[in-house]
Design a protein around this motif. Structure first.
Motif, PDB file in Angstrom:
ATOM      1  N   ASP A 127       0.859  -1.182   0.000  1.00  0.00           N
ATOM      2  CA  ASP A 127       0.000   0.000   0.000  1.00  0.00           C
ATOM      3  C   ASP A 127       0.892   1.227   0.000  1.00  0.00           C
ATOM      4  OD1 ASP A 127      -2.199   1.639   0.033  1.00  0.00           O
ATOM      5  OD2 ASP A 127      -2.986   0.920   1.961  1.00  0.00           O
ATOM      6  N   TRP A 128       0.322   2.349  -0.376  1.00  0.00           N
ATOM      7  CA  TRP A 128       1.063   3.590  -0.231  1.00  0.00           C
ATOM      8  C   TRP A 128       1.219   3.873   1.258  1.00  0.00           C
ATOM      9  CZ3 TRP A 128       3.117   7.307  -3.657  1.00  0.00           C
ATOM     10  CH2 TRP A 128       3.084   6.910  -5.003  1.00  0.00           C
ATOM     11  N   HIS A 140       1.493   6.498   3.309  1.00  0.00           N
ATOM     12  CA  HIS A 140       0.638   7.454   4.019  1.00  0.00           C
ATOM     13  C   HIS A 140      -0.801   6.953   4.087  1.00  0.00           C
ATOM     14  CE1 HIS A 140      -0.266   8.624  -0.147  1.00  0.00           C
ATOM     15  NE2 HIS A 140      -1.348   9.227   0.326  1.00  0.00           N
ATOM     16  N   ARG A 141      -1.236   6.235   3.056  1.00  0.00           N
ATOM     17  CA  ARG A 141      -2.601   5.701   3.075  1.00  0.00           C
ATOM     18  C   ARG A 141      -2.722   4.591   4.117  1.00  0.00           C
ATOM     19  NH1 ARG A 141      -4.627   4.163  -2.708  1.00  0.00           N
ATOM     20  NH2 ARG A 141      -3.167   2.411  -2.414  1.00  0.00           N
ATOM     21  N   HIS A 142      -1.693   3.752   4.216  1.00  0.00           N
ATOM     22  CA  HIS A 142      -1.705   2.685   5.222  1.00  0.00           C
ATOM     23  C   HIS A 142      -1.724   3.256   6.629  1.00  0.00           C
ATOM     24  CE1 HIS A 142       0.400  -0.084   8.017  1.00  0.00           C
ATOM     25  NE2 HIS A 142      -0.423  -0.956   7.485  1.00  0.00           N
TER      26      HIS A 142
END
Length: 378
Positions: free
Chosen positions: A253-254, A256-258
């Motif tokens: 996952d990216w 910052h998104r995680h």
């Protein structure tokens, strides 16, 4: 008590009677902190440790007496200049130890059993026992669950139990073990009462962003230190369980998104550490912008000093204030002089440990004060 939970469950299954000795507080230098326990059964078999051997013999005898008499209490063991090898701590500390008999008909027995059963399945729970207060309440216990429900009783009616459960739930949410003060009438009213609260919480999280060889070494040492380790990277070819066998989970996952999803789901707390090993602005900047705004225990980022300067400039452009930037440990880790992935992981783990415990990072041989420190953060 929770440090010997597995062994105590076996004793319950065998219907053994025993006494439980638990460290309540530590003054000065002592090897183990509040919550460390020694259990002794009616045959004299012992489990656990309180002080690395300093007071175990004396406590063993007190436990046998508590089993025979049904009476426990608070005992103090400290350093003696006249006889350093008498009952006490030759390292100079003072321990307050609560001894609780846990026999077949003792009211504390089912409460302790309930906490052991609940936490065996991974649930959060706390055990509170009366350390000081009215004589008839000493050793009484309350089990408090994450949803605020509770079992047992502290011996002064439902108002006290409700007030205590509210206080204890806060300690449980932070994963803290320590003492809580309140009154026998609930809140601050009534005769003063001190509780020893032992919290069973999930291991602290270590989030490692960047699926590189340094991350594999950091996952290994993080797991060794008792963290739940997550490795995350947006590149599926690198973020594979086979490359990170010591991680509890590997996520594609990216970053910052995680991190945002983990925070929003309530899976992070103030004990969480974030280590950013990507040193790539497209990953680092949005990740650090978020991480530095969250109440995390540690945020570190890998890279040269030049990389750090450029990274800090970009973060300021994104509106991150200097006060938040001051929390960033970058370049990450302590200066141990090493450069391999394993040596770098050791340097990062050393800094993380120093931050958690308030360590000076000076050699002990060149520093003063207690050798053993108590954690600053839960």
């Amino acid at each position: 008590m929770l440090d010997i939970a597995d062994e105590l469950r076996a004793w319950y299954a065998a219907q053994r009677e025993f006494a439980l000795a638990t460290v309540v507080s530590v003054t000065g230098s002592a090897p183990r902190g509040p919550g460390a326990s020694l259990a002794v059964d009616h045959r004299g078999t012992a489990l656990g440790s309180l002080s690395g051997g300093c007071v175990e013999s004396a406590v063993h005898e007190l436990c046998l007496e508590a089993i025979a008499s049904g009476k426990g209490g608070l005992h103090r063991f400290g350093y003696s200049d006249d006889d350093a090898f008498a009952v006490g701590l030759t390292c100079g500390g003072v321990l307050d130890v609560l001894i609780t008999p846990v026999r077949g008909d003792d009211p504390v027995r089912p409460v302790i059993h309930r906490v052991l059963d609940v936490t065996a399945g991974g649930a959060r729970a706390a055990l509170a026992r009366v350390v000081s207060g009215p004589q008839e309440q000493l050793g009484r216990a309350l089990a408090v669950h994450a949803d605020g429900s509770y079992e047992g009783g502290l011996g002064a009616g439902p108002a006290l139990d409700r007030a205590a459960a509210r206080r204890i739930r806060g300690l449980l949410a932070a994963g803290r073990t320590g003492t809580a003060e309140l009154g026998t009438a609930g809140g601050l009213c009534g005769e003063p009462l001190t509780l020893l609260v032992e919290s069973a919480a999930e291991p602290p999280r270590l989030l490692v962003y960047g699926a590189i060889d340094f991350a594999a070494a950091l996952a290994r040492i993080g797991a060794f230190l008792g963290h739940r380790v997550t490795v995350c990277d947006a590149r599926p070819v690198f973020a594979t369980p086979a490359r990170f066998p010591d991680a509890d989970e590997v996520v594609v996952d990216w970053p910052h998104r995680h991190l945002a999803a983990e925070w929003d789901a309530g899976r992070l707390d103030p004990r969480t550490a974030v280590c950013v090993l990507t040193h790539d602005a497209k990953f680092d900047v949005p990740l650090l912008e978020l991480a530095l705004r969250l109440p995390l225990s540690y945020v570190g980022a890998m890279g040269s000093r030049r990389t750090h300067t450029e990274r800090a400039r970009r973060l300021r452009e994104e509106g991150v204030p200097d006060a938040a930037l001051a929390r960033l440990r970058s370049p990450i880790g302590l200066d141990l002089g090493g450069a391999t992935p394993e040596e770098t992981a050791l340097a990062i783990a050393a800094e993380l440990t120093a931050v958690r415990h308030g360590g000076s990072v000076r050699p002990l041989a060149r520093s003063t004060g207690p050798v053993h420190r108590r954690a600053k953060v839960p």
